[in-house]
Scaffold this active site. Sequence first.
Site, PDB file in Angstrom:
ATOM      1  N   ASP A   1     -54.991 -43.041  44.537  1.00 16.70           N
ATOM      2  CA  ASP A   1     -54.699 -42.621  45.912  1.00 16.70           C
ATOM      3  C   ASP A   1     -55.935 -42.169  46.689  1.00 16.70           C
ATOM      4  O   ASP A   1     -55.942 -42.155  47.902  1.00 16.70           O
ATOM      5  CB  ASP A   1     -53.667 -41.468  45.900  1.00 16.70           C
ATOM      6  CG  ASP A   1     -54.091 -40.295  45.020  1.00 16.70           C
ATOM      7  OD1 ASP A   1     -55.175 -40.377  44.420  1.00 16.70           O
ATOM      8  OD2 ASP A   1     -53.340 -39.307  44.921  1.00 16.70           O
ATOM      9  N   HIS A   2     -56.995 -41.824  45.979  1.00 10.39           N
ATOM     10  CA  HIS A   2     -58.161 -41.280  46.677  1.00 10.39           C
ATOM     11  C   HIS A   2     -59.039 -42.371  47.248  1.00 10.39           C
ATOM     12  O   HIS A   2     -59.330 -42.405  48.425  1.00 10.39           O
ATOM     13  CB  HIS A   2     -58.972 -40.399  45.723  1.00 10.39           C
ATOM     14  CG  HIS A   2     -58.432 -39.007  45.604  1.00 10.39           C
ATOM     15  ND1 HIS A   2     -57.188 -38.741  45.115  1.00 10.39           N
ATOM     16  CD2 HIS A   2     -58.975 -37.811  45.931  1.00 10.39           C
ATOM     17  CE1 HIS A   2     -56.984 -37.426  45.141  1.00 10.39           C
ATOM     18  NE2 HIS A   2     -58.058 -36.845  45.636  1.00 10.39           N
TER      19      HIS A   2
ATOM     20  N   ASP B   1     -56.278 -32.378  39.746  1.00 14.59           N
ATOM     21  CA  ASP B   1     -56.467 -32.282  41.183  1.00 14.59           C
ATOM     22  C   ASP B   1     -55.999 -30.892  41.596  1.00 14.59           C
ATOM     23  O   ASP B   1     -54.938 -30.430  41.149  1.00 14.59           O
ATOM     24  CB  ASP B   1     -55.642 -33.352  41.915  1.00 14.59           C
ATOM     25  CG  ASP B   1     -56.052 -33.428  43.368  1.00 14.59           C
ATOM     26  OD1 ASP B   1     -56.812 -34.342  43.724  1.00 14.59           O
ATOM     27  OD2 ASP B   1     -55.640 -32.537  44.142  1.00 14.59           O
TER      28      ASP B   1
ATOM     29  N   ARG C   1     -58.291 -28.822  53.884  1.00 13.63           N
ATOM     30  CA  ARG C   1     -59.683 -28.374  53.707  1.00 13.63           C
ATOM     31  C   ARG C   1     -60.529 -28.774  54.907  1.00 13.63           C
ATOM     32  O   ARG C   1     -60.443 -29.922  55.350  1.00 13.63           O
ATOM     33  CB  ARG C   1     -60.292 -28.992  52.447  1.00 13.63           C
ATOM     34  CG  ARG C   1     -59.658 -28.426  51.219  1.00 13.63           C
ATOM     35  CD  ARG C   1     -60.362 -28.798  49.933  1.00 13.63           C
ATOM     36  NE  ARG C   1     -59.746 -27.995  48.894  1.00 13.63           N
ATOM     37  CZ  ARG C   1     -59.497 -28.422  47.667  1.00 13.63           C
ATOM     38  NH1 ARG C   1     -59.857 -29.634  47.296  1.00 13.63           N
ATOM     39  NH2 ARG C   1     -58.911 -27.626  46.803  1.00 13.63           N
TER      40      ARG C   1
ATOM     41  N   SER D   1     -62.073 -28.317  45.339  1.00 14.59           N
ATOM     42  CA  SER D   1     -61.640 -29.401  44.456  1.00 14.59           C
ATOM     43  C   SER D   1     -61.806 -29.062  42.977  1.00 14.59           C
ATOM     44  O   SER D   1     -62.696 -28.322  42.592  1.00 14.59           O
ATOM     45  CB  SER D   1     -62.460 -30.642  44.791  1.00 14.59           C
ATOM     46  OG  SER D   1     -62.586 -31.471  43.672  1.00 14.59           O
TER      47      SER D   1
ATOM     48  N   ARG E   1     -62.740 -31.226  40.843  1.00 18.76           N
ATOM     49  CA  ARG E   1     -63.595 -32.265  40.239  1.00 18.76           C
ATOM     50  C   ARG E   1     -64.540 -31.676  39.201  1.00 18.76           C
ATOM     51  O   ARG E   1     -65.386 -30.847  39.490  1.00 18.76           O
ATOM     52  CB  ARG E   1     -64.346 -33.033  41.330  1.00 18.76           C
ATOM     53  CG  ARG E   1     -65.288 -32.213  42.153  1.00 18.76           C
ATOM     54  CD  ARG E   1     -65.785 -32.980  43.370  1.00 18.76           C
ATOM     55  NE  ARG E   1     -64.740 -33.104  44.376  1.00 18.76           N
ATOM     56  CZ  ARG E   1     -64.958 -33.196  45.681  1.00 18.76           C
ATOM     57  NH1 ARG E   1     -66.173 -33.217  46.160  1.00 18.76           N
ATOM     58  NH2 ARG E   1     -63.960 -33.290  46.528  1.00 18.76           N
TER      59      ARG E   1
END
Length: 644
Positions: free
Chosen positions: A64-65, A120, A382, A535, A537
């Site tokens: 989806d990103h 996520d 964000r 995030s 990540r």
Amino acid sequence: MGKNVAQKLIDGHLVSGEPRQGAEVNITIDQTITQDATGTMAYLQFEAMGVPKVKTKLSVSYVDHNTLQYGGFENADDHRFLQTLASKYGIYFSRPGNGICHQVHLERFGVPGQTLLGSDSHTPTCGGIGMLAIGAGGLDVAVAMGGGPFSLTYPKVTLVRLKGKLKPWVSAKDVILEILRKMTVKGGVGKVIEYGGDGVKSLSVPERATITNMGAELGATTSVFPSDGVTKEFLKAQDRENVWVELKADDDAKYDETIEIDLAKLEPMIAKPHMPDVVCKVSEIEGMKVDQVCVGSCTNSSFRDMMVVSEVLKKGGFKVHPEVSMTVSPGSKQVLDMLSLNKGLAHLIEAGARILEAACGPCIGNGQSPPSAGVSLRTFNRNFEGRSGTKDGKVFLCSPEVAVAAAIYGVITDPRKLGKYPKVKMPAKFLVDDSMVVPPAKDPSKVTITRGPNIKELPKAHALPDGLKGKVLIKLGDNITTDHITPAGTWLKYRSNVPKYSESVFSAIDPKFHEKAKAAGGGFVLGGENYGQGSSREHAALCPMYLGIKAVIAKSFARIHKDNLVNFGILPLTFENSADYDAVADGDELELAGLKPALSSGGPVTLRNVTKGKDCKVKHGFSPRQVETILAGGTLNYTTMKGR
Ligand code: MIC
Ligand code: SF4
């Protein structure tokens, strides 16, 4: 003693540890989700564990990103890797175009009462249906897929008691913006935010999910709503009534703190650049010229959100202002499909909105970078500096109602001026079609995992030596986000290529950082408060590790990032006395000695500033598991050592 919802969920999944606030506990994970940008790394790590099939009740791999697959083979290769890997290891694969992981999971897979771990940070979206849904680094998700427990600090529980009902033109986004205004981006650290009170029943599931989604911006462990009749109706409309269970706090449940919000007193709110907690009333900044409006993201892309925008445009016969670029990205194929069938989509197109696919899109800097110094109103979560792709872009966060009002008038406008509110009713039946979700192979031995040249090997971490020495390579202020550490946007396609992605580290602050770090053979990073927010990540730890960063010394850390640093063997340390931060300058030579005994005893560590000839104390607050992990050089080494 009675329990609140959060305690019921945690205690019901407890594997080990004492359920006492501040203590580390381990819980079982029922479901996991990954998305493409964090997924490649999570699955490379999962593969390295040598487990033949996921051990969860359900694991879904979403794309989806980075769905655009532009500028070369990298994304498409990653997607093929993800799809083949999912097929082999018993994982469902949600194809690009099926929607944003959090929206789709809420619609199609989330189960009240279960635990969900996602790579996520907005995984708490599913708290909207009463799941314990937590965001984590990819490695933690990989461990959970392998059947390992997830470790967390037993949280404080904050009750947000909602009273009454929202007024027309005020919506769920305004609730969470108001909470952000009150609590700030670090106000939720170490807490679960639980919603209760008679106002809960007035909120639909997608509205609840908007609120739990953006609890991530509070730094909270997660946010959760009870599972009640509204939840049941939603699941029924999704053809999933069978998974519903009731979940509510006991009458005598206790909370660590309580915040009261009278829904009827809320007004349309907006977060100003560049933090989600710089919140004011829309009426305070009315009239500011707007260049761009983006509706969508996992916070506000439900059928309700899209329909509000569409109905406002249709009912007033409005067109998008000629100086505004307006985009709409529906949260899922289901939403897009329903909009196209009920003409909601046609009204958006007629009004001049630009339709993007059901994906993260502009939220992750994939397109729609605003013009120079441009004002962009987004229904996202964000607005960190530079995240939109335009360094001096001014991103404001708001509800779909506020967004559409700005799109019409070309200036920030209180939507209450738009007249009659088009209240959108929840559909009695959603359009259910899971054909874009590919189930895992029946015979995994027939599946070959396809790897393109962009997928590089995982870098190895080394066991922690007894002493560390090096220079401060960068000194940073408060609230540094993982977007500052490892930006997304055009760099996204290198998420499975750590050597290349490492060139992005701190690039917006110091474009030469990676060269400097490599030339120095690594060193230290100095941060302020709430270092690593945003995030999940894990690249924000993995890439600095690759560049030789040995420790990050900060005033305080965001939860997920701190865990990620430990996972990759980088020491996250905090100053015993925050004022000592001021005494350390960029370029100072630092030394940490006697690390092993200090870590094992739990005591402070002496930080020697060789340049200034001064000592100060730094601390870690690690659990025994974290100490062992960091000594081993990270979670992969630790789990291999333990033979799990
Ligand atoms: C984000 O909103 O920043 C992301 C992109 O969804 C991240 C995950 C990532 O960096 O891939 C998140 O929130 O965890
Ligand atoms: Fe995607 Fe944005 Fe949600 Fe992150 S915050 S999952 S980038 S829509």
